[in-house]
Design a protein around this motif. Structure first.
Motif, short mmCIF file in Angstrom:
data_model
loop_
_atom_site.label_atom_id
_atom_site.label_comp_id
_atom_site.label_asym_id
_atom_site.label_seq_id
_atom_site.Cartn_x
_atom_site.Cartn_y
_atom_site.Cartn_z
N GLY A 310 38.44 20.21 -23.90
CA GLY A 310 38.01 20.27 -25.29
C GLY A 310 37.08 21.44 -25.52
N ARG A 326 34.50 26.61 -23.67
CA ARG A 326 34.87 25.39 -22.96
C ARG A 326 34.07 25.30 -21.67
NH1 ARG A 326 39.79 23.64 -25.30
NH2 ARG A 326 40.65 25.25 -26.67
N VAL A 527 42.85 19.18 -37.96
CA VAL A 527 43.29 20.37 -37.23
C VAL A 527 42.22 21.43 -37.39
CG1 VAL A 527 45.03 22.16 -37.00
CG2 VAL A 527 45.72 19.81 -37.52
N THR A 531 40.84 27.00 -33.56
CA THR A 531 41.61 26.82 -32.33
C THR A 531 42.99 26.24 -32.58
OG1 THR A 531 40.70 24.60 -31.96
CG2 THR A 531 39.47 26.46 -31.05
N GLU A 533 43.61 23.13 -32.73
CA GLU A 533 43.68 21.85 -32.03
C GLU A 533 43.30 20.71 -32.96
OE1 GLU A 533 40.96 22.36 -28.85
OE2 GLU A 533 42.32 23.60 -27.63
N ILE A 535 41.10 17.78 -33.50
CA ILE A 535 39.84 17.29 -32.95
C ILE A 535 39.17 16.36 -33.95
CG2 ILE A 535 39.49 19.41 -31.63
CD1 ILE A 535 37.30 20.15 -33.65
#
Length: 558
Positions: A310, A326, A527, A531, A533, A535
């Motif tokens: 993450g 990260r 979203v 990134t 992603e 989350i």
């Protein structure tokens, strides 16, 4: 038959004694060999230090720096010659290899005459009076933590000493026979009296680095403080080999220091399989941090690798600079036999998605025969064009320094075929230094000053707060047997809730209805625009509910 068995027993005993003698001999041989290797390694290191310290071998030019591969030479006391201040750093594996040469700012122009101007800076930019770097270097412990700047609530400085309970592995193994892996109760003997949510909040121990980063006018200067902050989060792990409690689904932890230190933090366990925690921090001093961390682990026989998955996001309000990085891999060694110890290894790439500045940090894994400083961290801060501005160096358990680059040039090619870059820098400035541990820390799980306060009872917190977890509280009080019973009760209660949720999902499927499943209380999945992603981000409402003391949405998890 009896006589034959007696003869066999006598023969087996004689052979057993023989093998025991051979085994003891091999053990003694191994111990002698280890002692010899250790002595040779120490002699080798002392000879290298003596060789590097010889006056005739020190060089300050780029060519001399490139030939001294991987060595480190530090200035001792007041150095009158630039040659005595030369420092060399090992190359990073994936990032461009580099060596730094510390220069005297008064003589940098003549000393850098042999270096190309691929990357140039001026010592005047390295403000010695008004710079945020200088204030970071000069600030004392009390000043940096803000203890004397704002009135602080008096908080506890110790917890009950850790009981000296022996751990019977055989009794644990007996309880595991015939049970599913997910139902094996792990005793609190392996734990420390903090939850994973509280350990995640410990990343904020050196929050003042971000407060100082807000004042930076240059994005590359700001990147240096962000890099130091990213490394500081590992400083508490060097002695902390115990495992934090796994949070229950829906468990939360708040750290409200808005009036004292300018920030408030909220963590929530948003998923149980796989375990995931969401974290949101708001600071009225000009920054916001958020992350969702999932822990993946692999047991590799002698050691356990812990890989946090993450991204961590940090945004500064005034400039809009948005940093993302990260975490590196943590490795717990000597899982089966020996004393547990922890190492951090890997690389961190910090990216400012607004200015495109980057910082590559390398955490060098520990090696018994390495001549490097243990737990070493090195890196380079560069702008969007790839021009290097600062060199970062230090250790993840002690301090991080920053050196401004004056010139850079291409040095010799290393044995790995990589061409090293030689950076001529100004003297380093300390950005971060680890706080000393409290007295008697070895008997209090090696908790830092902040960690000692995290499980301190507080009023008006949510009923799902980790401070109210009964098994964790019992363990902190030294009542480990009761804590084990309570821990098993809570885990079984959570399994029953999960089974009921799974039954509801099957029932909804049979009826052709949609089933949402578990939804976090204070976070929602989105979203990420940076990134891409999915989350969990804070959706609001927690602090308003705390003001009203309306916790009706909180589940009964304890």
């Amino acid at each position: 038959m009896i006589n034959a068995c007696r003869d066999f027993l006598d023969l087996a005993e004689s052979h057993s004694r023989k093998w025991q003698r051979l085994l003891q001999h091999e053990r003694e041989q191994r111990i002698r060999l280890e002692e010899t290797i250790e002595q040779l390694a120490k002699q080798h290191n002392s000879l290298e230090r003596a060789c590097r310290g010889a006056p005739g071998l020190a060089t300050g030019t780029a060519s001399g720096a490139s030939t001294a591969k991987g060595s480190v030479q530090s200035a001792k006391g007041e150095a009158s010659d630039e040659d005595e201040e030369t420092e060399y750093f090992d190359a990073m594996e994936d990032a461009p290899a580099f060596i730094t040469v510390t220069a005297d700012p008064k003589h940098h122009r003549c000393s850098g005459s042999n270096l190309s101007g691929a990357s140039e800076g001026h010592p005047e930019d390295w403000n010695l009076e008004d710079s945020v770097f200088e204030s970071s270097n000069q600030s004392s412990y009390n000043e940096s933590t803000g203890k004397d700047l704002l009135p602080r609530k008096r908080r506890r400085t110790r917890i009950p000493d850790k009981p000296n309970y022996s751990l019977n592995l055989w009794s644990i193994m007996k309880n595991c026979i015939g049970k599913e892996l997910s139902k094996i109760p792990m005793p609190v003997n392996f734990n420390e009296p903090l939850s994973m949510l509280q350990r995640l909040t410990e990343d904020l121990e050196y929050h003042e680095l971000l407060d100082k980063a807000v004042k930076c006018e240059s994005s590359t200067e700001q990147m240096c403080f962000v890099a130091a902050f990213s490394v500081s989060s590992y400083s508490t792990t060097v002695h902390r080999t115990a495992k934090p409690f796994n949070p229950l689904l829906g468990e939360t932890f708040e750290l409200d220091r808005l009036e004292e230190l300018g920030f408030r933090s909220l963590c929530e366990q948003v998923s149980h399989h796989p375990p995931a925690a969401a974290h949101h921090v708001y600071s009225r001093r000009g920054w916001t941090l958020w992350q969702e961390i999932t822990i993946a682990s692999k047991f590799r026989g002698k050691y356990l690798s812990i890989m946090p998955l993450g991204a961590i996001h940090l945004e500064f309000h005034s400039s809009g600079n948005h940093y993302v990085w990260r975490k590196v891999t943590s490795t717990v060694h000597n899982i089966i036999v020996g004393k547990l110890w922890i190492d951090q290894s890997g690389e961190i790439e910090i990216v400012n998605h607004k200015s495109k500045d980057k910082c590559q940090l390398k955490f060098t894994p520990y090696s018994y025969f390495s001549r490097d400083v243990p737990r070493k961290v090195t890196g380079v801060v560069s702008d969007a064009d790839g021009k290097a501005h600062y060199v970062m160096s230090g250790t993840w358990d002690e301090k991080m320094e920053c050196s401004k680059i004056l010139h850079s040039s291409h040095g010799s090619t290393s044995t790995e075929g990589k061409q090293k870059t030689v950076y001529q820098t100004l003297s380093p400035k300390v950005l971060w230094r680890k706080y000393p541990l409290p007295d008697n820390a070895e008997n209090m799980y090696f908790f830092s000053e902040l960690a000692l306060t995290l499980n301190e009872p507080e009023e008006r917190v949510a009923p799902t707060d980790s401070r109210l977890r009964p098994d964790q509280r019992l363990m902190e009080s030294g009542r480990w047997d009761e804590a084990n019973v309570e821990k098993q009760r809570l885990e079984e209660k959570q399994r029953a809730v999960r089974r009921r949720r799974e039954a509801e999902a099957v029932e909804a499927m049979e009826e052709g209805k949609d089933y949402e499943g578990y939804l976090p209380l204070w976070f929602e999945r989105k979203v990420d625009a940076v990134t891409g992603e999915l989350i969990c981000v804070y959706k609001g409402g927690y602090w308003e509910a705390k003001d009203k003391q309306d916790w009706s949405v909180c589940p009964d998890i304890f």
